[in-house]
Motif scaffolding. Structure first.
Motif, short mmCIF file in Angstrom:
data_model
loop_
_atom_site.label_atom_id
_atom_site.label_comp_id
_atom_site.label_asym_id
_atom_site.label_seq_id
_atom_site.Cartn_x
_atom_site.Cartn_y
_atom_site.Cartn_z
N GLY A 191 61.29 -59.49 9.07
CA GLY A 191 62.64 -59.89 8.69
C GLY A 191 62.92 -61.33 9.05
O GLY A 191 62.68 -61.75 10.19
N THR A 192 63.44 -62.11 8.10
CA THR A 192 63.78 -63.51 8.33
C THR A 192 65.29 -63.69 8.32
O THR A 192 65.97 -63.21 7.41
N VAL A 193 65.81 -64.38 9.34
CA VAL A 193 67.25 -64.61 9.44
C VAL A 193 67.66 -65.66 8.42
O VAL A 193 67.22 -66.81 8.48
N ILE A 194 68.53 -65.28 7.47
CA ILE A 194 68.97 -66.22 6.43
C ILE A 194 70.47 -66.52 6.53
O ILE A 194 70.98 -67.32 5.76
N GLY A 195 71.15 -65.89 7.47
CA GLY A 195 72.57 -66.17 7.71
C GLY A 195 72.88 -65.90 9.17
O GLY A 195 72.38 -64.93 9.76
N GLN A 196 73.68 -66.76 9.79
CA GLN A 196 73.98 -66.60 11.21
C GLN A 196 75.35 -67.19 11.54
O GLN A 196 75.72 -68.26 11.05
N ALA A 197 76.10 -66.47 12.36
CA ALA A 197 77.34 -66.98 12.94
C ALA A 197 77.33 -66.59 14.41
O ALA A 197 77.04 -65.43 14.74
#
Length: 520
Positions: A191-197
């Protein structure tokens, strides 16, 4: 701190989807988390099994509840409503639908209200109960307005990363979690992180890849039965079911559908290594497939209300629909463009005396249709080339290797040196190969080449140390570092898209049709 791994050789794309992790029966651990309690009823709604924390949450020992009808504790009207919902659920043709409701539990003059989710099964009914906290609930209007705003922002985002970022931003604002990640699974379930807050003091994971063993197969499968996975406090003490064996099934109770299901100790250790005390994850499911996850982290214990969790479930469905719609638009656009180019090439193919000229000199040509760096046509003893290709002698040797080793009409790889080590000499122009057989017995092929593209993969920690086994070979631990760990992948080309493979196969059929017309 950044760590650099050795360069990966061709074909060394490692499968991190651990068979060991994937074999652990997460649904049969007979333990639940303590923020709620579980009742197991038979079809007459008699209580046959209960979690031992009923003493704390209901004020009654398990022995005082077991073998009693649910009607002994629940008001008649609420019981009728529950029975109606159970009937509707059983008539839904096995479609998994949770049944949330409110239930008042009366014990020795005391009344407690619970938020209840019922799971009717073939032999039994599982009832999950969490203490209701209505004073924390938002008004319907305020709640609806927030959902409406978040939905609007998700719909306005115009590409995959923008949608993922909007989801992360709005989930964090709505729930108050310290960090929200949106990550997408690849074909190997990494799994690749494509959105982060996130808050400033949380580590930055955007763009990092997590190995498949972090979310093993049986955990991924459970997302199709559970709308979310909540762990409000990592340091909880698991609660056992009483009696240990389910009197109805004569075995451990299957907790597949239960959100209260306890968590494997290795995952709690994983959370500790990551520096979080609470987590919640919501699946992104598209067309019946798990596309990715929305993963929420908090440094301290956190218990979202049932209302908030329901909203997150709804919003994840909306996000999945928007992501799916965008990706369909992209595929449709690519297919439309490719169909236009293919139609033009087809017209050229049958107008031109020589198909080799049509494929290599026309507008568009083979390189433009399939995004190639070079192409070679081997036909009737001649080798015709275009763009960047291996030397003619090397092309002939490659065709001979294909004739001996490939029985397929179409051979495709994005790492030719893995299968054919001799091709390392010309990796710059032919690390990727799409070979279309014309007359393989005579060594006649259409060869499509793509050059090497060095790729740097940014992992969250060393994926080769994702699981650390104890000497006994049974106990294991998760990795304790999530720092950037880089791998460089060499001797590979850009991957071949499904649309390109379909167009190539159609072109091969057209070329064979033209040859047959000319000869016969």
């Amino acid at each position: 701190m950044e760590n650099k791994a050795p360069v990966l050789q061709p074909g060394s794309e490692k499968n991190y989807d651990s068979d060991f992790c994937g074999s652990i029966p997460l649904h049969q651990i007979n333990l639940i988390q303590p923020h709620g309690l579980l009742l197991v009823l038979d079809k007459t709604l008699r209580i046959r099994q209960v979690s031992e924390n009923c003493s704390e949450l209901l004020g009654l020992a398990p022995e005082a509840i077991l073998e009693q009808p649910l009607a002994a504790f629940v008001p008649e009207k609420e019981l009728e409503d529950l029975q109606l919902k159970l009937t509707r659920e059983q008539a839904s043709e096995n479609e998994q639908v949770d049944i949330p409701s409110s239930l008042t539990f009366n014990t020795e003059g005391n009344s407690k209200v619970f938020t209840v989710t019922a799971h009717p099964e073939a032999e039994q009914i599982l009832i999950e109960m969490e203490p209701a906290h209505s004073e924390e609930d938002k008004s319907f209007l305020a709640f609806f307005q927030q959902i409406k705003y978040i939905t609007s922002r998700i719909k306005q985002a115009d590409n995959t990363e923008a949608i993922a970022q909007a989801v992360a931003d709005e989930f964090k604002h709505f729930t108050g979690f310290d960090r929200v990640l949106v990550y997408r699974f690849d074909h190997m379930w990494n799994g690749t992180v494509i959105g982060q807050a996130k808050t400033e003091d949380m580590s930055d994971l955007l763009g990092l890849r997590f190995p498949a063993s972090d979310v093993p197969k049986q955990a991924r499968d459970l997302y199709f039965r559970n709308p979310y996975r909540l762990i409000p406090a990592r340091d909880y003490t698991p609660v056992r079911l009483h009696p240990i064996l389910n009197p109805i099934t004569r075995r451990f109770t299957d907790l597949t559908s239960c959100n209260l299901r306890s968590v494997a100790g290795v995952h709690l250790e994983y959370m500790g290594n990551m520096g979080i005390s609470a987590s919640m994850s919501v699946p992104l499911i598209m067309e019946g497939k798990l596309w990715g996850l929305i993963s929420c982290h908090h440094k301290t214990p956190k218990y979202p209300s049932y209302q908030e969790r329901t909203a997150m479930e709804l919003l994840s469905s909306i996000a999945a629909v928007r992501l799916g719609a965008y990706e369909k638009e992209q595929r449709a656009s690519a297919q439309s463009h490719m169909r236009g180019q293919y139609a033009s090439m087809l017209e050229q193919l049958f107008k031109n005396d020589y198909f080799t000229d049509a494929l290599l000199q026309g507008q568009p040509n083979l390189m433009e249709l399939l995004s190639l760096d070079g192409a070679a046509l081997l036909y009737e003893g001649n080798v015709h080339t275009m763009g960047q290709t291996p030397p003619v002698q090397k092309i002939k040797e490659l065709a001979s290797w294909l004739r001996r080793n490939s029985s397929d009409k179409t051979y495709v790889t994005n790492s030719l040196p893995q299968a054919y080590p001799n091709s390392k000499d010309y990796k710059d122009v032919a690390s990727g190969l799409l070979a279309l057989a014309i007359n393989p017995d005579q060594g006649e092929y259409i060869l499509c080449f793509r050059g090497e593209v060095l790729q740097t993969v940014n992992w969250s920690g060393n994926p080769d140390q994702a699981i650390r086994m104890e000497p006994d070979g049974k106990s294991y631990h998760p990795r304790n570092s999530f720092a950037l760990y880089q791998q460089t992948v060499q001797l590979t080309s850009l991957p071949w898209q499904q649309e390109e493979l379909e167009a190539a196969e159609a072109l091969r059929s057209a070329v064979l049709s033209k040859i047959i017309r000319e000869k016969y």
